[in-house]
Structure formats: structure tokens, C-alpha cells
Design a protein around this motif. Structure first.
Motif, mmCIF file in Angstrom:
data_model
loop_
_atom_site.group_PDB
_atom_site.id
_atom_site.type_symbol
_atom_site.label_atom_id
_atom_site.label_comp_id
_atom_site.label_asym_id
_atom_site.label_seq_id
_atom_site.Cartn_x
_atom_site.Cartn_y
_atom_site.Cartn_z
ATOM 1 N N PRO A 2 0.788 -1.209 0.000
ATOM 2 C CA PRO A 2 0.000 0.000 0.000
ATOM 3 C C PRO A 2 0.827 1.269 0.000
ATOM 4 O O PRO A 2 0.434 2.268 -0.578
ATOM 5 N N LEU A 5 1.635 2.642 -3.468
ATOM 6 C CA LEU A 5 0.562 3.047 -4.349
ATOM 7 C C LEU A 5 0.548 4.564 -4.514
ATOM 8 O O LEU A 5 0.761 5.311 -3.572
ATOM 9 N N ARG A 10 -4.715 4.819 -4.909
ATOM 10 C CA ARG A 10 -5.405 4.681 -3.631
ATOM 11 C C ARG A 10 -6.853 5.133 -3.736
ATOM 12 O O ARG A 10 -7.752 4.515 -3.160
ATOM 13 N N VAL A 13 -8.783 2.377 -5.383
ATOM 14 C CA VAL A 13 -9.051 1.292 -4.435
ATOM 15 C C VAL A 13 -10.221 1.676 -3.521
ATOM 16 O O VAL A 13 -11.117 0.864 -3.254
ATOM 17 N N THR A 128 -4.504 0.595 3.084
ATOM 18 C CA THR A 128 -4.133 1.429 1.939
ATOM 19 C C THR A 128 -3.873 2.865 2.373
ATOM 20 O O THR A 128 -2.927 3.506 1.924
ATOM 21 N N SER A 191 -3.183 -8.267 0.005
ATOM 22 C CA SER A 191 -2.526 -7.998 1.286
ATOM 23 C C SER A 191 -2.979 -9.031 2.297
ATOM 24 O O SER A 191 -4.090 -9.557 2.219
#
Length: 484
Positions: A2, A5, A10, A13, A128, A191
Motif C-alpha cells: 500500500p 501506491l 489509492r 481502491v 491502503t 494484502s
């Protein structure tokens, strides 16, 4: 993963996770609008209507913690994808249900999929967005999706029920579910927890016994009798399930739910606040839908329009609450929520707000304002201060509390209503029979206010810090550590 990213990734997501919340939340608000139509088609009782909602929320509440810990263990994206597939299949089956019993069974299949969506999505968001303020704002957006579902649900549901039929309300989930599945496969990183927990089948069974027996006893008591052997048996089973959890879970090195979480006053407060707030929501929607259509004689669309002020306020206030929590902490949001929800319930309980258009409108606006402010502090408090390795479990407890609240809200409010309504004079008895139910909703608002004030101070934050050190110490040593 994360941390690597980009900001745009993000945000993507977050959007994908919000899509899962949208279909799960939308399903409940749409279904509430369709309840009177389904009641007439299936010739169902009040308890039959309760089961169409509670079969779903009950399974969700029973499996959310299992889904959270499983996702931490085998992979959050993998479990999230499985949930999207199962939920979509369950939606198709619900649209084909030939009778009430089949619909209830298919709703349970939906819920199995739903249990793998919201807590896992929240865990993905937590891992995240690692910076506290950014995470609080992301959770505020997440809470705003509940407002979107509440705003869209009554309108979309009313249009579909009046034009196509109640079965079409489940078709809405198909394009959203399939789109979310495709985007998850492409953009959501996998994850896992660094040290995943082992399964706890005994704990899971005890949770199912506790929630299932308690819900059955409450819903069926008005028809079977509160002191009948059947109801007393299920009530006893619920007590045994609770006792089993309290005695068994602390003995496990890796329990389904670590009871030490509740040594944190903010976490415990957030859990009880979630139960009270969502019990209030479940009861509010259940009473409002039945009153507007069965007593006032409105069609599904116009009933949905009447609930739009509540939904619109939730939509506006949820992201505002998220920003407020990120900048000033949860206290102010919880106090605003408690005052607004209490005032709304009091209007209906003491002043019969539903009988006049102006007071009904004010009551709906106040409830939407309060509910919009309550969601973000619940979620943020539940995951804040907890070790990231247990984010899935902590988020699952928060989500479970919501579903338990909604399940109990519909069960208790429906039981109170059923006790005072005769089938031969349903519309005539409804207003009088619903008065105690509105007082229960008012009491839930008072609980949000009091607990919000008590569990958001300096002392409460101190208990959260000690609990976090305790949990981190156990992860490091592999054994129980008592906080100082």
C-alpha cells in the motif's frame, strides 16, 4: 504494497471498496420500500416481513468476524472477490424466489457473500490509507456511500416496484457487482496480516448460536408467547452461547474475537454506539415504510420520496463527519449524532410527528442528520489504535456491531408492533401499537449521546493506548499480556 501506491491508485481502491458497500447497503433500503408489496403477494405476517430483513443481517452479523480474520490469513483481495461472486449469485436467486421461505433462504446466501465484502473492504482501506488524517477522510467517504444508498434506495426501489415489480430490486446488484469484481481483479493489491490467526470453529459456532437463538426468540415471541417452552428454549440457548463465548474465547491463543479489545473504552463505546445507532435505523426504516404504505396508503415511489430528506441529510453529513473526525476527533460528531437522533425519535414518540406532513419532514431530516454524523466516528474509533495486523478483525467487530444492531432493531421493533396489531385491523391499530417502538428508538438516540460523551475523553484514550500495547505485546511474545 500500500505504501507504494500512488494517490490516484489509492483513490481507485477506495472507489472499488465503496462499490461493495453500495450494493450491500442499497439492498436493504430498496427492500424496505418493497416490504408491503411482498407482504401482500406472499400473504405474510409482520414476523414474515421481519425475517426477509433479519435473515440477511443475522447471517452477516454471524460471519463478519470470520470473514475478517480469514481475509487477514489467506488474502484480502481473494476473499473480497469471493464475496462479490457469492453476493451476485444470491441476488439472482432472490429475484427468482417463488415464495417467502425461498426468499429468506436466498437472502441468507446473499448475506454469506456480503459478510466477505464490508469488513474486508474496510481492512483494505485501513491498510491502503496509513496516515491517520487521510484514513479518517477515506472513512468519511466510505460513510457517505451509506447516504448515497439511502438516497438512491427508496427512489430506485419505488420506481422499480411500481413499474417492474419487487423482483427487479435485486437486479440492480448485478452490474455493480460484476463491475466491482472486474476492477478488483485489475487494481486492488493483495494484502495479508503478517501473523494471521488460526480458525476458531468453536467460537464461530457460539456466535451463530447466540445471535440466531436471540433473534428467533424476539421475532417469534409475539405469536408463540413470551413464556412458551419454544421461546424460553431459544432464549436459554442464547444465554448459553454468550456464556460460552465469555468463558471459552479468553482461553484461546488466537480467538475469533479477542475480548481484550473491549478493555479499550473508545472501542467498547464505538461497539455499543454502533448497535444502538443501527438498531434505531433498522426500526426507523421498518416503521416508516409500513406506516407510509399500509396506513397512509402511499405507493412505493411516494413512500420513497418521503424518506428522501432523511437520506439526503445522511449523504451530506457523512463526509462532513469524516472530515470532522480527522481534524478534531470523534467527540463532536457523536454528540451531534446523539442529539439529532434523540430529537427525531422524541418527535415521533411524544408528538406523533408521522401524522402531520411538516413534523414528519422535520423528524426525517433530524434522523438523517444524526445518522450521517454517527457512522464515521464508529469506524474510525474501532480501527484507530489497534495494531495493523489485526485491522481485519477490528473492522469486522465494528461491522458486526452494525449488523447486530440492525437485526435487533427490526426484531424488537417488529415484535413490539406485532404484539399490538391485530391482523383484522392492521391499519387501525398501527399508530397506537407503534408508539412504544418510537420510544425505543428515542432511547437508542440517548444511548448514542451519553456513550459518545463518556468514551471520547482523555481517560478513554488512555485505555485505548494501554489496550494497543497489550495487543502488540501478545503479538510479539505469542502469549497473553495484561495491560498496566
Amino acid at each position: 504494497m500500500p505504501d507504494e501506491l500512488t494517490h490516484r491508485r489509492r483513490m481507485l481502491v477506495l472507489a472499488i471498496c465503496c462499490m461493495s458497500l453500495l450494493i450491500v447497503s442499497l439492498d436493504n433500503t430498496i427492500l424496505n420500500v418493497a416490504l408491503p408489496t411482498m407482504r401482500r403477494e406472499f400473504d405474510a405476517s409482520v414476523s414474515g416481513m421481519q425475517w426477509t430483513i433479519d435473515a440477511y443481517t443475522l447471517v452477516l452479523a454471524s460471519l463478519l468476524m470470520l470473514a475478517g480474520s480469514t481475509a487477514d490469513r489467506i488474502g484480502r483481495r481473494k476473499v473480497f472477490q469471493a464475496g462479490l461472486i457469492t453476493f451476485t449469485i444470491g441476488s439472482v436467486l432472490c429475484s427468482l424466489a417463488p415464495n417467502l421461505e425461498s426468499l429468506v433462504a436466498f437472502r441468507m446466501i446473499q448475506a454469506v457473500g456480503g459478510s466477505m465484502l464490508n469488513p474486508v473492504a474496510m481492512s483494505i482501506i485501513t491498510n491502503t490509507f496509513t496516515e491517520p488524517r487521510e484514513r479518517a477522510r477515506a472513512i468519511g467517504v466510505w460513510g457517505g456511500v451509506v447516504g448515497i444508498s439511502m438516497a438512491a434506495g427508496p427512489l430506485v426501489g419505488g420506481l422499480l416496484v411500481d413499474s417492474v415489480g419487487w423482483r427487479s430490486i435485486f437486479w440492480v446488484n448485478l452490474p455493480v457487482g460484476l463491475a466491482a469484481l472486474f476492477l478488483t481483479t485489475r487494481y486492488v493489491p493483495e494484502s495479508r496480516a503478517p501473523k494471521p490467526r488460526r480458525p476458531d470453529p468453536v467460537g464461530q459456532l457460539l456466535v451463530i448460536v447466540l445471535l440466531g437463538a436471540l433473534t428467533y426468540a424476539i421475532i417469534e415471541a409475539p405469536s408463540a408467547g413470551w413464556t412458551s417452552p419454544l421461546i424460553l428454549t431459544f432464549a436459554g440457548a442464547a444465554l448459553l452461547g454468550l456464556a460460552g463465548l465469555v468463558l471459552y474465547e479468553p482461553r484461546r491463543a488466537e480467538p475469533l474475537i479477542d475480548l481484550r479489545f473491549f478493555r479499550s473504552a473508545p472501542f467498547s463505546g464505538a461497539t455499543v454506539i454502533a448497535v444502538c445507532a443501527f438498531a434505531s435505523l433498522g426500526g426507523f426504516l421498518f416503521l416508516s415504510t409500513l406506516y407510509l404504505q399500509d396506513v397512509r396508503g402511499l405507493d412505493a415511489l411516494h413512500a420513497g420520496l418521503w424518506m428522501l430528506p432523511m437520506a439526503a441529510m445522511t449523504l451530506v453529513c457523512a463526509p462532513l463527519s469524516g472530515r470532522l473526525v480527522g481534524s478534531r476527533g470523534p467527540r463532536l460528531s457523536l454528540l451531534v449524532a446523539g442529539v439529532a437522533m434523540t430529537a427525531s425519535g422524541l418527535l415521533f414518540a411524544a408528538f406523533q410527528a408521522e401524522e402531520a406532513g411538516a413534523t414528519r419532514f422535520v423528524g426525517y431530516v433530524l434522523f438523517g442528520l444524526g445518522f450521517g454524523f454517527v457512522n464515521a466516528p464508529i469506524t474510525n474509533t474501532a480501527v484507530a489504535g489497534m495494531p495493523r495486523a489485526q485491522a481485519g478483525v477490528a473492522a469486522a467487530v465494528a461491522s458486526t456491531s452494525r449488523q447486530i444492531g440492525q437485526t435487533l432493531g427490526v426484531a424488537v421493533i417488529g415484535a413490539v408492533l406485532a404484539s399490538g396489531v391485530a391482523s383484522s385491523s392492521y391499519a387501525k391499530d398501527f399508530t397506537t401499537a407503534s408508539r412504544p417502538a418510537w420510544w425505543i428508538i428515542t432511547g437508542c438516540g440517548v444511548a448514542v449521546l451519553v456513550l459518545g460523551a463518556m468514551t471520547s475523553g482523555r481517560w478513554a484514550r488512555g485505555t485505548a493506548e494501554r489496550t494497543a500495547r497489550c495487543l502488540e505485546g501478545r503479538e510479539a511474545t505469542g502469549r497473553s499480556v495484561t495491560p498496566a
